[in-house]
Design a protein around this motif. Structure first.
Motif, PDB file in Angstrom:
ATOM      1  N   ARG A  14       0.835  -1.204   0.000  1.00 14.34           N
ATOM      2  CA  ARG A  14       0.000   0.000   0.000  1.00 14.34           C
ATOM      3  C   ARG A  14       0.870   1.253   0.000  1.00 14.34           C
ATOM      4  O   ARG A  14       0.541   2.250  -0.668  1.00 14.34           O
ATOM      5  N   LEU A  15       1.981   1.237   0.744  1.00 15.34           N
ATOM      6  CA  LEU A  15       2.904   2.380   0.722  1.00 15.34           C
ATOM      7  C   LEU A  15       3.449   2.599  -0.686  1.00 15.34           C
ATOM      8  O   LEU A  15       3.581   3.739  -1.139  1.00 15.34           O
ATOM      9  N   ALA A  16       3.753   1.513  -1.393  1.00 16.90           N
ATOM     10  CA  ALA A  16       4.242   1.627  -2.769  1.00 16.90           C
ATOM     11  C   ALA A  16       3.153   2.219  -3.666  1.00 16.90           C
ATOM     12  O   ALA A  16       3.449   3.049  -4.532  1.00 16.90           O
ATOM     13  N   GLU A  17       1.887   1.826  -3.458  1.00 15.64           N
ATOM     14  CA  GLU A  17       0.775   2.392  -4.228  1.00 15.64           C
ATOM     15  C   GLU A  17       0.634   3.889  -3.966  1.00 15.64           C
ATOM     16  O   GLU A  17       0.417   4.675  -4.890  1.00 15.64           O
ATOM     17  N   THR A  22       1.196   9.532  -5.677  1.00 18.39           N
ATOM     18  CA  THR A  22       1.626  10.889  -5.346  1.00 18.39           C
ATOM     19  C   THR A  22       2.915  11.298  -6.051  1.00 18.39           C
ATOM     20  O   THR A  22       3.241  12.482  -6.095  1.00 18.39           O
ATOM     21  N   GLY A  23       3.652  10.318  -6.560  1.00 17.11           N
ATOM     22  CA  GLY A  23       4.941  10.614  -7.178  1.00 17.11           C
ATOM     23  C   GLY A  23       6.021  10.924  -6.162  1.00 17.11           C
ATOM     24  O   GLY A  23       7.073  11.455  -6.503  1.00 17.11           O
ATOM     25  N   GLU A  24       5.764  10.589  -4.910  1.00 11.90           N
ATOM     26  CA  GLU A  24       6.702  10.897  -3.823  1.00 11.90           C
ATOM     27  C   GLU A  24       6.791   9.702  -2.873  1.00 11.90           C
ATOM     28  O   GLU A  24       5.776   9.212  -2.400  1.00 11.90           O
ATOM     29  N   TRP A  45       0.900   8.457   9.985  1.00 16.74           N
ATOM     30  CA  TRP A  45       0.951   9.467   8.939  1.00 16.74           C
ATOM     31  C   TRP A  45       2.258   9.343   8.168  1.00 16.74           C
ATOM     32  O   TRP A  45       3.188   8.687   8.613  1.00 16.74           O
ATOM     33  N   LEU A  46       2.317   9.966   7.007  1.00 16.67           N
ATOM     34  CA  LEU A  46       3.550  10.018   6.229  1.00 16.67           C
ATOM     35  C   LEU A  46       4.443  11.086   6.832  1.00 16.67           C
ATOM     36  O   LEU A  46       3.996  12.191   7.131  1.00 16.67           O
ATOM     37  N   ASP A  47       5.724  10.746   7.008  1.00 17.81           N
ATOM     38  CA  ASP A  47       6.616  11.643   7.724  1.00 17.81           C
ATOM     39  C   ASP A  47       8.042  11.433   7.238  1.00 17.81           C
ATOM     40  O   ASP A  47       8.356  10.459   6.542  1.00 17.81           O
ATOM     41  N   ASP A  48       8.926  12.314   7.664  1.00 22.98           N
ATOM     42  CA  ASP A  48      10.347  12.168   7.378  1.00 22.98           C
ATOM     43  C   ASP A  48      11.025  11.497   8.570  1.00 22.98           C
ATOM     44  O   ASP A  48      10.611  11.691   9.721  1.00 22.98           O
TER      45      ASP A  48
END
Length: 108
Positions: A14-17, A22-24, A45-48
């Protein structure tokens, strides 16, 4: 024996999808915060990445867990599920003695 959390292949897929849409490519952070109806709640959440994060990686996708949340997530499984109520990342936590109906809040 205490083990770090495990991330399922479905969650990494799912992260790869998400990255493709998003292209990111951004890591998924799974954290435990005080609050929620059962005492603790998961925040996802998505984070650095931060310097002291535990990084779980597969096929270029990463899941981050901070050092404060790590003890609450020992031996847990981070998964992605699609149900009638929606699609979401979920945590199956053997340390939780109870949880709320939505699955985002738990107690130990």
């Amino acid at each position: 024996m205490t083990l770090p959390p495990k991330v399922t292949d479905r969650a990494f897929a799912r992260l790869a999808e998400i990255a493709e849409l998003t292209g990111e490519v951004r890591p998924l952070r799974v954290a435990v915060d005080g609050g929620g109806c059962s005492g603790f709640q998961y925040s996802i959440w998505l984070d650095d990445p931060a310097p002291d994060d535990l990084v779980l990686e597969k096929d270029g996708q990463r899941v981050l867990i901070d050092q404060i949340s790590l003890p609450f997530l020992r031996n847990a499984i981070i998964d992605f599920t699609e149900e009638l109520i929606g699609a979401r990342f979920v945590v199956q936590n053997p340390n939780a003695t109870s949880s709320c109906g939505c699955g985002t809040s738990f107690s130990i």
